[in-house]
Design a protein around this motif. Structure first.
Motif, PDB file in Angstrom:
ATOM      1  N   ARG A 179       1.197  -1.363   0.346  1.00 22.52           N
ATOM      2  CA  ARG A 179       0.083  -0.072  -0.197  1.00 22.52           C
ATOM      3  C   ARG A 179       0.336   1.448   0.252  1.00 22.52           C
ATOM      4  N   ALA A 180       2.501   0.774   0.620  1.00 22.77           N
ATOM      5  CA  ALA A 180       3.252   2.625   0.483  1.00 22.77           C
ATOM      6  C   ALA A 180       3.573   2.274  -0.115  1.00 22.77           C
ATOM      7  N   ARG A 181       4.083   1.614  -1.546  1.00 23.49           N
ATOM      8  CA  ARG A 181       4.289   1.274  -2.939  1.00 23.49           C
ATOM      9  C   ARG A 181       5.689   1.169  -2.498  1.00 23.49           C
ATOM     10  N   ILE A 182       6.357   0.341  -1.560  1.00 25.95           N
ATOM     11  CA  ILE A 182       7.852   0.662  -0.489  1.00 25.95           C
ATOM     12  C   ILE A 182       8.056  -0.934  -0.661  1.00 25.95           C
ATOM     13  N   HIS A 183       9.319  -1.272  -1.554  1.00 26.15           N
ATOM     14  CA  HIS A 183      10.335  -2.757  -2.058  1.00 26.15           C
ATOM     15  C   HIS A 183      10.369  -3.017  -0.262  1.00 26.15           C
ATOM     16  N   PRO A 184      10.321  -4.234  -0.702  1.00 26.47           N
ATOM     17  CA  PRO A 184      10.787  -4.304   1.041  1.00 26.47           C
ATOM     18  C   PRO A 184      11.798  -5.555   1.400  1.00 26.47           C
ATOM     19  N   LEU A 185      12.819  -5.170   0.191  1.00 26.06           N
ATOM     20  CA  LEU A 185      14.237  -5.337   0.138  1.00 26.06           C
ATOM     21  C   LEU A 185      15.170  -4.359   0.549  1.00 26.06           C
ATOM     22  N   VAL A 186      14.476  -3.590   0.604  1.00 32.34           N
ATOM     23  CA  VAL A 186      15.234  -1.921   0.437  1.00 32.34           C
ATOM     24  C   VAL A 186      15.925  -1.804   2.217  1.00 32.34           C
ATOM     25  N   PRO A 187      17.257  -1.336   2.251  1.00 29.72           N
ATOM     26  CA  PRO A 187      17.776  -1.222   3.616  1.00 29.72           C
ATOM     27  C   PRO A 187      16.600   0.175   4.180  1.00 29.72           C
TER      28      PRO A 187
END
Length: 271
Positions: A179-187
């Motif tokens: 929903r936040a459009r953030i990749h889960p693997l980004v530090p």
């Protein structure tokens, strides 16, 4: 494992049935749970009037004047309101009886717990070191940005760290990050304040929608009234690997992060 929405659903479901009632009996059929049920639980709690029912992280607290009964549902447990005369099933290990109603803990894997904490329940060692509640006002973008500053861990793992934020398990972390459009693997430390603020809003929205839907029913979970949750019908990514993203149509990807399955849309969720 039941996460915050499932435990909150249980809390809200059992509260009306037992509020302000006296605990008349504790029936332990199998006390060999993840943490053994104290053999003197009945001696400590029977005859006490229930003052309140609350949730802290994934724990339920039944508060009495002299202490609290703390319940955790484990991997696949449920706590239901039943007639005390109802014959127990194989995995129905503990009954807390309040006159003509009982709370019955069903726990097939026996990873749950029922323990007693004298005085303030939140002082128990399992609860004392827990992080912030994501539905409280203190959970803000400013606070989370400060917590994540300099972190090299993937943001999904940081979000699931109960020493920072409680109750956001695997399902709801995946859904919130989508929903936040953030990749889960980004530090975690590389995500800027605007995106962090968006993530805070997404976590709140996801959890509130899940609670309204009665949580997610995966395998054995049911709420305090015996009803199954249905939030899983609205998942954007969790468990949908290789299926089309509901927003852009790109196949959802499955990865393993911290030994947990992680689901994301490679187009909607940028690094």
């Amino acid at each position: 494992m039941p996460e915050l929405p499932e435990v909150e659903t249980t809390c809200r479901g059992i509260r009306p049935a037992i509020s302000d009632r006296v605990l008349t009996a504790v029936r332990v059929r199998n006390g060999r749970l993840r943490v053994p049920v104290p053999p003197d639980l009945g001696e400590r709690a029977e005859g006490e009037r229930l003052l309140g029912v609350r949730r802290r992280a994934k724990y339920l607290l039944l508060d009495f004047s002299s202490g609290s009964v703390i319940v955790h549902l484990g991997m696949s447990g449920s706590l239901r309101v039943v007639d005390p005369a109802l014959p127990p099933g194989t995995h129905d290990h503990v009954d807390l009886v309040f006159g003509d109603v009982a709370l019955r803990l069903r726990d097939p894997r026996r990873f749950g717990l029922v323990v007693w904490q004298p005085g303030e329940g939140l002082a128990h060692p399992m609860l004392a070191g827990l992080g912030i509640e994501p539905l409280e006002d203190e959970f803000t973008g400013t606070w989370l940005s400060r917590e994540f500053k300099g972190l090299r861990a993937p943001i999904k793992l940081a979000l699931m760290d109960g020493r920072r934020v409680v109750g956001v398990g695997n399902i709801y972390a995946s859904e919130s990050l989508f929903r936040a459009r953030i990749h889960p693997l980004v530090p975690a430390g590389e995500v800027g304040p605007r995106r962090i603020a968006r993530l805070v809003d997404a976590v709140r929205e996801t959890l509130q929608l899940a609670i309204a839907a009665g949580g997610s029913t995966l395998r054995d979970f049911v709420g305090g009234d015996g009803r199954k949750g249905y939030f899983q019908q609205d998942y954007f990514v969790y468990g949908r690997d290789a299926l089309a993203c509901r927003v852009c149509g790109t196949p959802v990807v499955k990865a393993v992060v911290g030994q947990r399955s992680t689901f994301f849309c490679p187009k909607c969720q940028r690094r």
